[in-house]
Write a protein that holds these residues in place. Structure first.
Motif, short mmCIF file in Angstrom:
data_model
loop_
_atom_site.label_atom_id
_atom_site.label_comp_id
_atom_site.label_asym_id
_atom_site.label_seq_id
_atom_site.Cartn_x
_atom_site.Cartn_y
_atom_site.Cartn_z
N VAL A 130 0.68 -1.31 -0.05
CA VAL A 130 -0.01 0.13 0.05
C VAL A 130 0.89 1.26 0.14
O VAL A 130 0.50 2.20 -1.05
CB VAL A 130 -0.98 0.09 1.24
CG1 VAL A 130 -1.69 1.18 1.38
CG2 VAL A 130 -2.01 -0.78 0.95
N GLU A 131 1.96 1.24 0.89
CA GLU A 131 2.89 2.30 0.89
C GLU A 131 3.57 2.48 -0.52
O GLU A 131 3.65 3.59 -0.95
CB GLU A 131 3.94 1.70 1.98
CG GLU A 131 4.38 2.69 3.14
CD GLU A 131 5.32 1.94 4.05
OE1 GLU A 131 4.76 1.53 5.04
OE2 GLU A 131 6.44 1.86 3.59
N ASP A 134 1.28 4.03 -3.02
CA ASP A 134 1.11 5.42 -2.88
C ASP A 134 2.13 6.17 -3.43
O ASP A 134 1.93 7.32 -4.08
CB ASP A 134 0.68 5.70 -1.42
CG ASP A 134 0.19 6.90 -1.16
OD1 ASP A 134 -0.65 7.58 -1.93
OD2 ASP A 134 0.49 7.77 -0.22
N SER A 139 -2.46 4.58 -5.74
CA SER A 139 -3.27 3.96 -4.66
C SER A 139 -4.77 3.68 -5.06
O SER A 139 -5.38 2.77 -4.66
CB SER A 139 -3.37 5.46 -3.63
OG SER A 139 -2.02 5.64 -3.25
N ALA A 142 -5.24 0.28 -6.65
CA ALA A 142 -4.87 -0.99 -6.01
C ALA A 142 -5.86 -1.97 -6.36
O ALA A 142 -5.49 -3.37 -6.24
CB ALA A 142 -4.79 -0.64 -4.39
N ASP B 13 -1.70 12.48 1.23
CA ASP B 13 -0.45 11.90 0.51
C ASP B 13 0.81 11.69 1.35
O ASP B 13 1.87 11.40 1.21
CB ASP B 13 -0.33 12.75 -0.66
CG ASP B 13 -1.30 12.26 -1.71
OD1 ASP B 13 -1.64 13.07 -2.65
OD2 ASP B 13 -2.17 11.31 -1.74
N ARG B 25 -1.32 11.17 -10.78
CA ARG B 25 -2.75 10.63 -10.38
C ARG B 25 -3.92 11.03 -11.19
O ARG B 25 -4.30 12.17 -11.25
CB ARG B 25 -2.98 10.81 -8.73
CG ARG B 25 -3.13 9.76 -8.02
CD ARG B 25 -3.20 10.76 -6.53
NE ARG B 25 -2.16 10.67 -5.85
CZ ARG B 25 -1.80 9.67 -5.03
NH1 ARG B 25 -2.35 8.75 -4.75
NH2 ARG B 25 -0.61 9.84 -4.41
#
Ligand code: ATP
Ligand code: MG
Lengths: 286, 294
Positions: A130-131, A134, A139, A142, B13, B25
């Motif tokens: 997860v880290e 990100d 994220s 996922a 974040d 993103r």
């Protein structure tokens, strides 16, 4: 060439982490033999970031396959901590030239799959995944299947997969190949952050001279196929390196030297100097 | 306003506020009530359209060419027969359905180990493939009477015929599916410390599912045809048998009615497989294509 730098390094670290000796690999087809790699020797220190640049088809991917033990050399040997590699090593993370994501697993499961066969606690692995997702800006992705990711996103996911278990050795085969120039720069920065403080030994294969110099402690330059090391450069620019380092004269001196080596080998040609007619007759020659 | 946005990004974040939104993103929004009622209606219409067209052409053909009733009945008469003889049709189709299902399941059960053998042993591939191809090109209709003579009028020869016709597409697709894994994935699995067995179960098996299901879909419709062929040749029960009887008494309405039911069995089994596929292989290629069109 490169002899002196090699000796200097070995004086500092008498026992290399990885030693590659006279490594050759030939592929046999029905009626032809392709010499992919030709008597290559070099060493790695532990924690070193080593780049390999060279023209297409010069055996870079082959070198990676040999070091990871996934294929066996025709002659020569790879030794890791003094032990000869005879079968696939598993204390490693590999970013293959293709992203090789499992289409049947969500992005996060593709990453945690790395630990499935290694007996790493599931929740720890997941937290780390997860880290990482990100950090590379994935994220929101996922829990989608890879077919919903863009080419660059897929590659970022495959990089996460290669480092999620914090391997002592990381092998990367043109990991930024499918990325646009801007994302490439970002990834180059991110890779440094991701590996910070882990002491990971890295073999980084790339087509980009400046990327190699930006990231590496040392750069191996391969000539046209069959692969052979034609030059070796130590990059002693201070770390952490920012993108602006590329504008410094020291940086330009190193990239310039690599480029001229490749030009000498006929890998890079200045087409402007070639007659249009001659261009086609020589293009196939390499 | 701008300030609160930036702070929101920072807390999410861990980036400093001046870093702003991560440009890599993409914006993702959730859409509510995606499958609207209108869309459902449109899809239903698409399914019904060819049925209605068939109905119209059918009626027109009878009108224009003045076709006798015992040659081609009116479509509404066929519908009426479907309703009136529902009891009979249900009983007979239950038999046909069972034969098709058992034949199909038998085919799947044999095809999977054979396909695995074909994938892992070059010797097996060389010896089994010719047998498979020969068994495929032998016309099943020709051996159907033999099977009935050998095994009687019960369900056994029909199940065997259903098995014989369904087996080939299933085994070929399963073997193809098992070979569908990108060869470099095996390298990846190896580098992750997976054993040969784990590479098979965790990589080769899941990657084979889309092609495997393609084989099941072809196989399941073939199985119904196989069972019916068996019933035509010699049976005391089943839709094929009913058709033969009805034909003998020139009851064309009943013939057509049982043809409709036969088709319905095939469609139902096909749809069942497709639903199973959606459940087990949500990532499959056909689903991906669907998304592209959406
Ligand atoms: N499995 C294989 N079988 C036969 N030949 C191969 C195989 N893998 C590589 N080769 C050949 O070996 C040579 C080197 O291939 P390799 O993939 O190592 O090059 P590369 O330096 O990684 O090239 P690129 O930068 O384009 O990825 C090529 O000529 C290639 O055709
Ligand atoms: Mg390569």
């Amino acid at each position: 060439m490169g002899q002196s730098t090699s000796e200097a390094l070995e004086a500092k670290a008498p026992e290399p982490f990885i030693r590659v000796t006279d490594l050759s690999k030939s592929y046999r087809a029905k009626s032809t033999i392709t010499h992919a790699l030709d008597k290559t020797s070099f060493t790695f220190r532990r924690g070193e970031f080593l780049s390999v640049v060279g023209p297409s088809g010069c055996g870079k991917s082959t070198l990676l396959m040999l070091i990871s033990g996934l294929t066996q050399p025709t002659t020569g040997a790879v030794e890791i901590e003094g032990e000869r590699v005879k079968s696939p090593i598993s204390d490693v993370g590999i970013v293959f030239q293709e992203d090789l994501l499992a289409e049947w697993k969500h992005t996060i499961d593709n990453i945690t799959m790395q630990g499935a066969f290694r007996k790493i606690p599931k929740d720890r692995l997941r937290r780390r995944a997860v880290e990482l997702l990100d950090m590379v800006g994935l994220s929101e992705f996922a829990d989608v299947y890879p077919h919903e990711l863009s080419g660059g996103m897929r590659q970022r996911a495959s990089i996460c997969r290669a480092i999620v278990h914090e391997p002592p050795l990381l092998l990367m085969d043109e990991p930024f190949g499918a990325l646009d120039a801007m994302t490439r720069d970002q990834m180059a920065l991110d890779i440094q952050t991701l590996l910070e403080g882990l002491g990971t030994t890295v073999l980084f294969i790339t087509h980009s001279i400046s990327e190699a110099v930006l990231l590496s402690d040392r750069v191996l330059v391969f000539g046209p196929p069959p692969g052979r090391i034609v030059d070796e450069l130590v990059v002693d620019l201070p770390r952490p390196r920012h993108l602006s380092v590329r504008e410094t004269p020291e940086f330009a001196a190193i990239t310039g030297r690599i480029r001229s080596r490749l030009e000498d080998m006929g890998v890079i040609r200045d087409r402007a100097e070639t007659r249009p007619g001659a261009l086609y007759s020589t293009a196939g020659g390499q | 306003m701008a300030e609160t946005l930036a702070q929101g990004a920072a807390s999410r974040d861990g980036f400093p506020p001046d870093a702003g939104e991560d440009p890599r993103r993409p914006r993702v929004e959730t859409i509510k009530g995606k499958r609207s009622f209108r869309r459902l209606l449109r899809e239903l219409g698409l399914y019904l359209l060819p049925v209605i067209a068939l109905f119209v052409v059918w009626k027109l053909a009878i009108l224009i060419f003045d076709i006798q009733r015992f040659l081609l009945p009116q479509p509404e008469d066929v519908l009426a027969t479907l309703w009136e003889s529902r009891q009979l049709l249900m009983e007979e189709s239950w038999v046909t359905f069972q034969e098709s299902l058992w034949g199909f399941l038998l085919a799947v059960g044999v095809a999977i180990p054979v396909a695995i053998l074909l994938t892992f042993s070059a010797l097996a591939a060389r010896t089994i493939y010719p047998v498979l191809v020969i068994s495929q090109v032998v016309p099943k209709v020709a051996i159907a009477p033999l099977l009935v003579v050998w095994m009687g009028f019960g369900m056994t020869p029909k199940i065997l015929l259903a098995f014989l016709v369904a087996f080939f597409p299933i085994v070929v697709n399963t073997a193809t599916g098992l070979n569908d894994l990108e060869p470099k994935m095996i390298y990846l699995a190896r580098s992750m410390g997976a054993s040969t067995w784990q590479t098979f179960t965790r990589f080769r098996l899941p990657s084979s599912l889309p092609v495997f299901f393609a084989g099941l879909k072809v196989g399941v419709t073939f199985a119904v045809i196989g069972a019916l062929v068996g019933e035509f040749v010699g049976a005391g029960k089943g839709l094929g048998h009913l058709t033969v009887i009805a034909m003998g008494s020139l009851n064309t309405e009943l013939v057509f009615a049982s043809i409709v039911v036969m088709a319905a069995i095939g469609v139902a089994m096909y749809v069942a497989i497709e639903l199973l596929e959606r459940l087990l292989v949500p990532w499959s290629r056909s689903r991906r294509l669907e998304q592209m069109g959406a």
